[in-house]
Enzyme design. Structure first.
Site, PDB file in Angstrom:
ATOM      1  N   GLY A  19       0.818  -1.210   0.000  1.00 59.74           N
ATOM      2  CA  GLY A  19       0.000   0.000   0.000  1.00 59.74           C
ATOM      3  C   GLY A  19       0.851   1.258   0.000  1.00 59.74           C
ATOM      4  O   GLY A  19       0.475   2.277   0.589  1.00 59.74           O
ATOM      5  N   GLY A  21       1.639   3.410  -2.335  1.00 58.21           N
ATOM      6  CA  GLY A  21       1.470   4.387  -3.396  1.00 58.21           C
ATOM      7  C   GLY A  21       0.714   5.640  -3.027  1.00 58.21           C
ATOM      8  O   GLY A  21       0.732   6.620  -3.773  1.00 58.21           O
ATOM      9  N   TYR A 162     -13.365  -4.336   9.532  1.00 58.89           N
ATOM     10  CA  TYR A 162     -12.062  -3.674   9.570  1.00 58.89           C
ATOM     11  C   TYR A 162     -11.455  -3.740  10.969  1.00 58.89           C
ATOM     12  O   TYR A 162     -10.270  -4.079  11.129  1.00 58.89           O
ATOM     13  CB  TYR A 162     -12.227  -2.221   9.131  1.00 58.89           C
ATOM     14  CG  TYR A 162     -10.971  -1.395   9.142  1.00 58.89           C
ATOM     15  CD1 TYR A 162     -10.068  -1.442   8.092  1.00 58.89           C
ATOM     16  CD2 TYR A 162     -10.700  -0.520  10.206  1.00 58.89           C
ATOM     17  CE1 TYR A 162      -8.912  -0.662   8.088  1.00 58.89           C
ATOM     18  CE2 TYR A 162      -9.555   0.265  10.210  1.00 58.89           C
ATOM     19  CZ  TYR A 162      -8.673   0.191   9.154  1.00 58.89           C
ATOM     20  OH  TYR A 162      -7.535   0.962   9.159  1.00 58.89           O
ATOM     21  N   THR A 164     -12.096  -5.843  13.298  1.00 57.53           N
ATOM     22  CA  THR A 164     -11.736  -7.242  13.568  1.00 57.53           C
ATOM     23  C   THR A 164     -10.362  -7.557  12.994  1.00 57.53           C
ATOM     24  O   THR A 164      -9.507  -8.167  13.656  1.00 57.53           O
ATOM     25  CB  THR A 164     -12.783  -8.190  12.963  1.00 57.53           C
ATOM     26  OG1 THR A 164     -14.040  -7.965  13.605  1.00 57.53           O
ATOM     27  CG2 THR A 164     -12.383  -9.645  13.133  1.00 57.53           C
ATOM     28  N   LYS A 166      -7.983  -5.437  12.274  1.00 61.16           N
ATOM     29  CA  LYS A 166      -6.940  -4.664  12.941  1.00 61.16           C
ATOM     30  C   LYS A 166      -6.590  -5.243  14.304  1.00 61.16           C
ATOM     31  O   LYS A 166      -5.431  -5.197  14.728  1.00 61.16           O
ATOM     32  CB  LYS A 166      -7.367  -3.200  13.055  1.00 61.16           C
ATOM     33  CG  LYS A 166      -7.400  -2.480  11.716  1.00 61.16           C
ATOM     34  CD  LYS A 166      -6.036  -2.521  11.038  1.00 61.16           C
ATOM     35  CE  LYS A 166      -6.008  -1.875   9.683  1.00 61.16           C
ATOM     36  NZ  LYS A 166      -4.683  -1.920   9.059  1.00 61.16           N
TER      37      LYS A 166
END
Length: 255
Positions: A19, A21, A162, A164, A166
């Site tokens: 990720g 970019g 999300y 969960t 994390k």
């Protein structure tokens, strides 16, 4: 503002960022290049990624390697990790930054949505680590930095899949740290607070909401992507050589 610290051991290091970019990831890509590292970054969006690579090359004279990859495709992810190692040598720093923080209501979540969400937000952290671990062992050690989030610590109500994922990243971090430490590989997590990226501005930031959030921080300043870079560089470098299985919260003191 990029951190002023210089970590000499990161010069020439082979770094892989997922990720990388846009958003925080773009700041990390630039930050490691500024340290003199050889940086490869994985992303799926051609436009922002190519613009970033062009900008960094123009500013610093070194071009990060952009590897277009859908993180949900584990074989493609493995191939990109192999390409990074082929180009820059065995990866000794892995930053699992990629995430998809789409809001969703409990009542609307389908099995397909749930599986897809975790296929972006949790599963790649393991398989990227799995892909680079042999090279780190050959190199005599390395650092894996997993991005989690304070969202699951503040009981965020609008993205249960999300949060969960994390929370799961912390368990993964500790499990990998226990397994890989014998090979000199450190595994840590970083939990940013509300970092105001362009995506956040476009989708969720309001003047009132941001002011209320910053008012609860000990440091009364809006967090920017560059504010995360220094902590990641520290975790990547030998300055933190005996630090593993930990989660560092970078949220301006909100918690």
């Amino acid at each position: 503002m990029m951190p002023s610290a210089d970590f000499a051991d990161l010069r020439g290091a082979s770094v892989l960022i997922t990720g990388g970019g846009s958003g925080i990831g773009a700041a990390l890509t630039e930050g490691f290049v500024r340290q003199g590292a050889h940086v490869a970054f994985i992303d799926i969006a051609d436009g922002p990624s190519m613009m970033l690579a062009d900008r960094v090359e123009k500013a610093l004279g070194r071009r990060p390697l952009y590897l277009k990859t859908d993180l949900r495709d584990v074989e493609a992810l493995r191939a990109s990790a192999a390409k990074a190692a082929e180009t820059h040598g065995d990866v000794t720093v892995l930053v699992n930054n990629a995430a998809w923080d789409e809001r969703h209501d409990v009542a609307d979540v389908t099995v397909e949505f749930w599986d897809n969400n975790l296929a972006v937000n949790l599963r790649p952290h393991f398989f990227t680590a799995q892909a680079v671990a042999p090279g780190m062992k050959r190199a005599g050690g390395g650092s894996i930095i997993n991005f989690t989030s304070t969202s699951y610590l503040i009981n965020h109500p609008d993205m249960p899949a999300y949060t969960t994922a994390k929370a799961g990243i912390l368990g993964l971090t500790k499990g990998l740290a226990g397994k890989l430490g014998v090979d000199g590989i450190r595994v840590n997590a970083i939990a940013p607070g509300w970092v105001i990226t362009e995506r956040q501005k476009e989708l969720w930031v309001t003047e009132q909401g941001l002011a209320a959030h910053v008012a609860k921080q000990c440091i009364k300043q809006v967090m920017q992507p560059d504010d995360i870079v220094g902590t990641v560089l520290f975790l990547a470098s030998d300055a933190s050589r005996m630090l593993t299985a930990q989660m560092l919260i970078v949220d301006g003191g909100f918690l």
